[in-house]
Design a protein around this motif. Structure first.
Motif, PDB file in Angstrom:
ATOM      1  N   VAL A   1      47.751  53.087  33.190  1.00 14.24           N
ATOM      2  CA  VAL A   1      48.147  52.921  31.787  1.00 14.24           C
ATOM      3  C   VAL A   1      49.556  52.319  31.711  1.00 14.24           C
ATOM      4  O   VAL A   1      50.502  52.852  32.296  1.00 14.24           O
ATOM      5  N   GLY A   2      49.676  51.220  31.000  1.00 16.78           N
ATOM      6  CA  GLY A   2      50.979  50.580  30.828  1.00 16.78           C
ATOM      7  C   GLY A   2      51.289  49.555  31.914  1.00 16.78           C
ATOM      8  O   GLY A   2      52.244  48.789  31.791  1.00 16.78           O
ATOM      9  N   PHE A   3      50.473  49.557  32.963  1.00 17.98           N
ATOM     10  CA  PHE A   3      50.711  48.655  34.114  1.00 17.98           C
ATOM     11  C   PHE A   3      49.365  48.071  34.566  1.00 17.98           C
ATOM     12  O   PHE A   3      48.997  48.119  35.732  1.00 17.98           O
ATOM     13  N   GLU A   4      48.625  47.530  33.595  1.00 22.15           N
ATOM     14  CA  GLU A   4      47.235  47.153  33.837  1.00 22.15           C
ATOM     15  C   GLU A   4      47.077  45.748  34.406  1.00 22.15           C
ATOM     16  O   GLU A   4      45.955  45.308  34.668  1.00 22.15           O
ATOM     17  N   SER A   5      48.175  45.013  34.596  1.00 26.22           N
ATOM     18  CA  SER A   5      48.023  43.566  34.789  1.00 26.22           C
ATOM     19  C   SER A   5      47.246  43.176  36.053  1.00 26.22           C
ATOM     20  O   SER A   5      46.547  42.168  36.043  1.00 26.22           O
ATOM     21  N   ALA A   6      47.326  43.977  37.125  1.00 23.56           N
ATOM     22  CA  ALA A   6      46.571  43.606  38.339  1.00 23.56           C
ATOM     23  C   ALA A   6      45.070  43.606  38.043  1.00 23.56           C
ATOM     24  O   ALA A   6      44.349  42.663  38.389  1.00 23.56           O
ATOM     25  N   GLY A   7      44.605  44.653  37.370  1.00 21.29           N
ATOM     26  CA  GLY A   7      43.187  44.723  36.988  1.00 21.29           C
ATOM     27  C   GLY A   7      42.829  43.637  35.991  1.00 21.29           C
ATOM     28  O   GLY A   7      41.760  43.025  36.074  1.00 21.29           O
ATOM     29  N   GLN A   8      43.732  43.385  35.045  1.00 24.27           N
ATOM     30  CA  GLN A   8      43.466  42.368  34.028  1.00 24.27           C
ATOM     31  C   GLN A   8      43.317  40.978  34.643  1.00 24.27           C
ATOM     32  O   GLN A   8      42.524  40.168  34.184  1.00 24.27           O
ATOM     33  N   LYS A   9      44.092  40.716  35.719  1.00 25.81           N
ATOM     34  CA  LYS A   9      43.972  39.411  36.383  1.00 25.81           C
ATOM     35  C   LYS A   9      42.591  39.254  37.015  1.00 25.81           C
ATOM     36  O   LYS A   9      41.986  38.184  36.942  1.00 25.81           O
ATOM     37  N   VAL A  10      42.108  40.327  37.650  1.00 25.53           N
ATOM     38  CA  VAL A  10      40.767  40.295  38.257  1.00 25.53           C
ATOM     39  C   VAL A  10      39.723  40.037  37.168  1.00 25.53           C
ATOM     40  O   VAL A  10      38.813  39.212  37.322  1.00 25.53           O
ATOM     41  N   TRP A  11      39.886  40.726  36.049  1.00 23.80           N
ATOM     42  CA  TRP A  11      38.934  40.608  34.945  1.00 23.80           C
ATOM     43  C   TRP A  11      38.964  39.195  34.339  1.00 23.80           C
ATOM     44  O   TRP A  11      37.916  38.576  34.119  1.00 23.80           O
ATOM     45  N   LEU A  12      40.173  38.689  34.089  1.00 21.69           N
ATOM     46  CA  LEU A  12      40.313  37.347  33.500  1.00 21.69           C
ATOM     47  C   LEU A  12      39.737  36.279  34.424  1.00 21.69           C
ATOM     48  O   LEU A  12      39.094  35.330  33.977  1.00 21.69           O
ATOM     49  N   ASN A  13      39.978  36.466  35.703  1.00 22.54           N
ATOM     50  CA  ASN A  13      39.498  35.501  36.682  1.00 22.54           C
ATOM     51  C   ASN A  13      37.968  35.405  36.663  1.00 22.54           C
ATOM     52  O   ASN A  13      37.392  34.329  36.815  1.00 22.54           O
ATOM     53  N   TYR A  14      37.309  36.535  36.412  1.00 22.14           N
ATOM     54  CA  TYR A  14      35.846  36.551  36.349  1.00 22.14           C
ATOM     55  C   TYR A  14      35.355  35.965  35.034  1.00 22.14           C
ATOM     56  O   TYR A  14      34.476  35.100  35.005  1.00 22.14           O
ATOM     57  N   ILE A  15      35.949  36.430  33.939  1.00 22.75           N
ATOM     58  CA  ILE A  15      35.399  36.093  32.626  1.00 22.75           C
ATOM     59  C   ILE A  15      35.680  34.647  32.225  1.00 22.75           C
ATOM     60  O   ILE A  15      34.956  34.051  31.424  1.00 22.75           O
ATOM     61  N   THR A  16      36.708  34.073  32.814  1.00 21.01           N
ATOM     62  CA  THR A  16      37.118  32.731  32.408  1.00 21.01           C
ATOM     63  C   THR A  16      35.998  31.697  32.579  1.00 21.01           C
ATOM     64  O   THR A  16      35.904  30.722  31.835  1.00 21.01           O
TER      65      THR A  16
END
Ligand SMILES: [Zn+2]
Length: 357
Positions: free
Chosen positions: A19-34
């Motif tokens: 919580v508050g430091f989600e960016s590593a997971g968000q990068k994985v997610w963005l990389n997939y969804i893009t």
């Protein structure tokens, strides 16, 4: 679920996203969804959004939360023990002897929750200690405060459990923080299916992976104001109440393996809910039901009450052992929940009548 999507799920679950430091997971997610959306953006606090048809006026959101519960380093003793604060509703009872990762300034530092040996706990005179936040400590191998600090560990560093994704028999999978990164997985899969099946939808679809749900639905609050959607479909997890020590009189009777759970409550828009329910029936998707009093306790509340009121609905995935490191779900339920969201999106249009009158 394809082999590639399962690989994404494993990688996503194994990437810490506190919580508050989600960016590593968000990068994985963005990389997939893009690959499956027209455009993406992120907001100031790290909520990630993919958009299909960004040019349309009518906006539909499908949403999950990206954050996982964790700990904060709070106090380092002179002999190198590390005391913690919660970052979200992390469970102190499961902590003793767990392996953790401290996210320090110089990278990951491994540590363990220490706990006195069974022989030394005064078992025979009823003085046995129970784990509480104030008596739980981490041991990272350092024996002085200076040695701890030399590793890059500092006050405010976040701490996550080490355990990750695994598979059990009969299509069950376990992991740390399927609550609610399985939601992030499911909304990404919906985007993938829309793209791969070349479906056209008569509105803008915002696929939203919101931060900071676990400490009060904050990321959803921020992004709902920014997007101003016309409809929001939220996904989260809910309790399988069929395991021992849970009172069904209070928690209801939902179970893993029996399909997605639809929630009734004031924040859930009941016309939208009936649309989703009939989509489920038409497509022979098994459904379960759940009632809440006052609020849903999920990002549904943030979307429903944002702006001037946004028709919102909650589709939950049943889950065992919430907020432990062995959260358990059924792959079948994941498939059914993805399908329910996908078919619901195909059924909705700007003309869908959601009037209460
Ligand atoms: Zn949670």
């Amino acid at each position: 679920m394809t082999e590639q999507s399962l690989q994404f799920l494993k990688n996503y679950i194994n990437t810490p996203s506190p919580v508050g430091f989600e960016s590593a997971g968000q990068k994985v997610w963005l990389n997939y969804i893009t690959n499956y959306v027209d455009t993406t953006f992120t907001d100031a606090y790290g909520t990630a959004v993919g958009i299909i048809n960004p040019e349309k006026n009518f906006k539909v959101v499908i949403e999950a939360h990206a954050d996982e519960i964790s700990w904060f380093v709070n106090y380092i003793t002179s002999d190198g023990f590390i005391y913690l604060k919660r970052n979200g509703g992390v469970d102190h009872q499961i902590a003793p002897a767990k392996r953790v990762l401290i996210h320090g300034k110089k990278g990951i530092v491994k540590a363990v929750f220490g706990w006195p040996a069974i022989h030394t706990r005064g078992l025979n005179n009823d003085k046995e200690q129970l784990p509480k936040v104030e008596n739980l400590w981490l041991d990272c191998g350092a024996r002085t405060k200076a040695e701890v600090e030399k590793l890059g560990v500092h006050i405010g560093a976040v701490v996550t459990y080490e355990e990750g994704f695994d598979e059990l028999a009969h299509d069950n999978i376990i992991g740390r923080a399927f609550d609610n990164r399985i939601g992030g997985f499911m909304i990404a899969e919906v985007a993938r299916l829309l793209k791969q099946n070349k479906k056209s939808i008569p509105y803008s679809l915002y696929i939203v992976n919101a931060v900071q749900e676990e400490i009060g639905l904050r990321g959803a609050e921020m992004i709902a104001r920014k997007i101003k959607p016309d409809i929001a479909i939220i996904t989260d997890v809910t309790h399988d109440a069929t395991t021992p020590l849970i009172n069904k009189n209070i928690e209801g009777d939902c179970a893993c393996g029996k399909g997605p759970v639809l929630t009734y409550g004031p924040a859930v828009h009941n016309k939208l809910l009936s649309v989703i329910e009939s989509v489920g029936e038409k497509n022979k998707i098994p459904l379960q039901f759940h009632a809440v009093s006052r609020s849903t306790g999920t990002d549904t509340d943030s979307f429903a009450y944002a702006n001037d009121g946004c028709p919102s609905v909650l589709i939950s995935l049943p889950l065992r052992y919430m907020h432990t490191t062995v959260e358990m779900i059924s792959k079948k339920d994941v498939e059914h929940t993805i399908r329910l969201m996908y078919e619901s999106l195909l059924a909705l249009s700007p003309k869908t009548n959601l009037s209460y009158f």
